[in-house]
Design an enzyme around this catalytic site. Structure first.
Site, PDB file in Angstrom:
ATOM      1  CB  CYS A  43       5.199   1.799   7.502  1.00 35.16           C
ATOM      2  SG  CYS A  43       4.734   3.293   6.646  1.00 35.16           S
ATOM      3  CG  LEU A  44       6.616   1.149   1.502  1.00 30.58           C
ATOM      4  CD1 LEU A  44       6.031   1.566   0.170  1.00 30.58           C
ATOM      5  CD2 LEU A  44       7.679   0.081   1.308  1.00 30.58           C
ATOM      6  N   GLY A  62       0.835  -1.192   0.000  1.00 26.26           N
ATOM      7  CA  GLY A  62       0.000   0.000   0.000  1.00 26.26           C
ATOM      8  C   GLY A  62       0.864   1.234   0.000  1.00 26.26           C
ATOM      9  CG  HIS A 100      -0.359   0.923   7.451  1.00 19.90           C
ATOM     10  ND1 HIS A 100       0.599   0.479   8.341  1.00 19.90           N
ATOM     11  CD2 HIS A 100       0.280   1.758   6.605  1.00 19.90           C
ATOM     12  CE1 HIS A 100       1.760   1.034   8.017  1.00 19.90           C
ATOM     13  NE2 HIS A 100       1.599   1.801   6.967  1.00 19.90           N
ATOM     14  CD  GLU A 101      -1.094   2.221   2.972  1.00 22.99           C
ATOM     15  OE1 GLU A 101      -0.753   3.407   2.822  1.00 22.99           O
ATOM     16  OE2 GLU A 101      -0.280   1.317   3.236  1.00 22.99           O
ATOM     17  CG  HIS A 125       0.312   6.442   5.672  1.00 22.90           C
ATOM     18  ND1 HIS A 125       1.412   6.989   6.308  1.00 22.90           N
ATOM     19  CD2 HIS A 125       0.641   5.165   5.421  1.00 22.90           C
ATOM     20  CE1 HIS A 125       2.345   6.055   6.428  1.00 22.90           C
ATOM     21  NE2 HIS A 125       1.905   4.932   5.907  1.00 22.90           N
ATOM     22  CD  GLN A 168       3.296   5.634   2.887  1.00 18.42           C
ATOM     23  OE1 GLN A 168       2.368   5.107   2.302  1.00 18.42           O
ATOM     24  NE2 GLN A 168       4.306   4.948   3.390  1.00 18.42           N
TER      25      GLN A 168
HETATM   26 ZN   LIG Z   1       2.703   3.051   5.799  1.00 21.24          ZN
END
Ligand SMILES: [Zn+2]
Length: 147
Positions: free
Chosen positions: A72-73, A30, A114-115, A118, A35
């Site tokens: 998470c990236l 995702g 999670h997304e 963000h 991000q």
């Molecule tokens: Zn993330």
């Protein structure tokens, strides 16, 4: 908190395409617009057979619980165990502006939440107790293996 998506045009479709590419390059499941430095309530995901674009996402229902490692990236994929509901129902708009709802369980439900976090300006580590959060940040700073 990001700005709502209001223009469902060719630029948005192009942006979503770019976001999918960035996400696959980074081997993520995702990716949310904040991000990549965009102040927009938008994410893309491809997780557990659920591939979608979510503009203006909201979690409208959730139930049960799960506790699994989450990465998470944005924090170099350093995983941490985060408790989350097991089932989540997402309400969002697609790239054409059509509202839809989608329910997911387990890993994909985790990705929904999670997304969406963000897009609300939250990182998954905000759900962790302070000490654990500091450990993840420390490890992240040491590894810095994110793109
Ligand atoms: Zn993330």
């Amino acid at each position: 908190m990001g700005r709502p998506v209001t223009n469902f045009d060719a630029d948005l479709a192009e942006l979503c395409k770019d976001m999918f590419e960035t996400m696959y390059d980074a081997e993520g499941v995702g990716l949310a617009a904040p991000q990549i430095g965009l102040d927009l309530r938008l994410f893309v995901m491809d997780c557990d057979g659920i591939k979608l674009i979510a503009a203006n996402p909201q979690i409208v229902e959730s139930s049960g619980e799960q506790s699994s490692p989450e990465g998470c990236l944005s924090v170099g994929k350093v995983p941490a165990v985060v408790p989350r509901p097991m089932i989540a129902r997402l309400r969002a708009q697609d790239e054409l502006g059509e509202w839809f709802e989608r329910e997911a369980e387990g890993y994909a439900a985790r990705a929904f939440m999670h997304e969406t976090d963000h897009c609300d300006g939250k990182l998954f580590i905000d759900h962790l107790p302070k000490m654990r959060r500091e450990m993840v940040i420390k490890r992240f700073k040491k590894e810095k293996n994110w793109k």
